[in-house]
Design an enzyme around this catalytic site. Sequence first.
Site, short mmCIF file in Angstrom:
data_model
loop_
_atom_site.label_atom_id
_atom_site.label_comp_id
_atom_site.label_asym_id
_atom_site.label_seq_id
_atom_site.Cartn_x
_atom_site.Cartn_y
_atom_site.Cartn_z
N TRP A 55 8.82 1.01 -11.03
CA TRP A 55 7.94 -0.01 -11.44
C TRP A 55 7.01 1.14 -12.02
O TRP A 55 5.85 0.78 -12.85
CB TRP A 55 7.11 -0.14 -10.39
CG TRP A 55 8.11 -0.90 -9.32
CD1 TRP A 55 8.91 -0.57 -8.20
CD2 TRP A 55 8.80 -2.47 -9.68
NE1 TRP A 55 9.43 -1.49 -7.32
CE2 TRP A 55 9.02 -2.85 -8.17
CE3 TRP A 55 7.72 -3.41 -10.29
CZ2 TRP A 55 9.28 -4.34 -7.70
CZ3 TRP A 55 8.27 -4.45 -10.22
CH2 TRP A 55 8.89 -4.99 -9.43
N ASP A 108 -1.04 3.04 -9.02
CA ASP A 108 -0.30 2.04 -8.25
C ASP A 108 -0.14 2.56 -6.71
O ASP A 108 0.57 2.55 -6.78
CB ASP A 108 0.86 1.80 -8.73
CG ASP A 108 1.38 -0.08 -8.10
OD1 ASP A 108 1.20 0.02 -6.93
OD2 ASP A 108 2.65 0.11 -9.39
N LYS A 152 3.32 -5.54 1.22
CA LYS A 152 3.92 -5.05 1.78
C LYS A 152 3.15 -4.17 2.95
O LYS A 152 3.73 -3.95 4.05
CB LYS A 152 4.04 -3.78 0.95
CG LYS A 152 5.15 -3.71 -0.31
CD LYS A 152 5.55 -2.90 -1.21
CE LYS A 152 5.44 -3.65 -2.43
NZ LYS A 152 6.73 -4.44 -2.53
#
Length: 361
Positions: free
Chosen positions: A102, A172, A196
């Site tokens: 990511w 992030d 999440k």
Amino acid sequence: MNRAYNFNAGPSALPLPVLQKAQAELVDFRGTGMSIMEMSHRGKDYEAVHNEAVSLLRELMAIPADYDILFLQGGASLQFAMVPMNFLPSGRKAGYILTGSWAEKAYAEAKQFGEVFEAAGTKSENYRRVPAAGDLSYAPDSAYIHLTSNNTIFGTEWHAFPDTGAVPLIADMSSDILARPVEVSKFALIYAGAQKNLGPAGVTVAIVRRGLLEQANAGVPTMLRYATHAKDNSLYNTPPTFGIYLVGLVLAWIKEQGGVDAIHKRNKDKAGLIYDAIDKSGGFYRGHAQQDSRSLMNITFRLGSEDLEKKFLDEAKKAGFVGLAGHRSVGGCRASAYNAVPVEACRALAQFMIDFQKSNG
């Protein structure tokens, strides 16, 4: 009720009390005769829900008053573009710390909008750890430094964040926001997809320092400006109202559990159960991450062969465990023990791992 042991990496487990409350309020939201999905986002009933979610997040994370809390759409993947569009000016460079897939995606997207560089990275080590503070290299006039706080695919996590001084630090935190205490003032911008630890897919939270907003680039399309959403309390256009409502319920649940400190303690206990099964297996299970970089959220491991891993996953599925396959890009196994995954599920998985080793070791 037959609930699965849900170890999905995202969308992932939601607290059962949250689902039950949403179920009870679905058709008639608090006596209004409407579902919250049917309400105007400009009405007082929804506005109260929206503002309560903002207030709870500010309280739980101790977010300073000079930060705006935004509810956006597009997931972290859109943030990969919005960050450089807003905060990477011409003639400046932004640094990215590469710790997994990511982080790589964020870096690649930023290249579309300006000059970027790798401030540190551990790809040569197959992302088994996060960099040490001394590994970072960047100029003091860098536009910002970007990191990914937890790496879902490789199972690593920053345990202490770098101090970048006057250079804005952007993170992030999609996969570990509210899993542990974080000093928000260290960051100029934190963003996180909700699916999440915060709620359902479709909502993205951004926590942005107003001083950074004042430095934003001109000429950014209206909907892609953080300032647009900050000015209108994330109500410039129709927000994902049902998703924000669920985020508010999850935040209220976290508060009821004792807040982030209590959640953090429970997360350490949960992860510890599974890591113990790995560490005491004599090599039958092999953790991917170095111990000093292990994630509390995503526990990644391999077995002796792909055939044995397939057998493990097949038997785990029959035993009621869901989502234990590793990411398709790396294989292996992964248990994602996010906030809403109960201790009992992690204890059951640890016992299953012990029993499987006895039968197959």
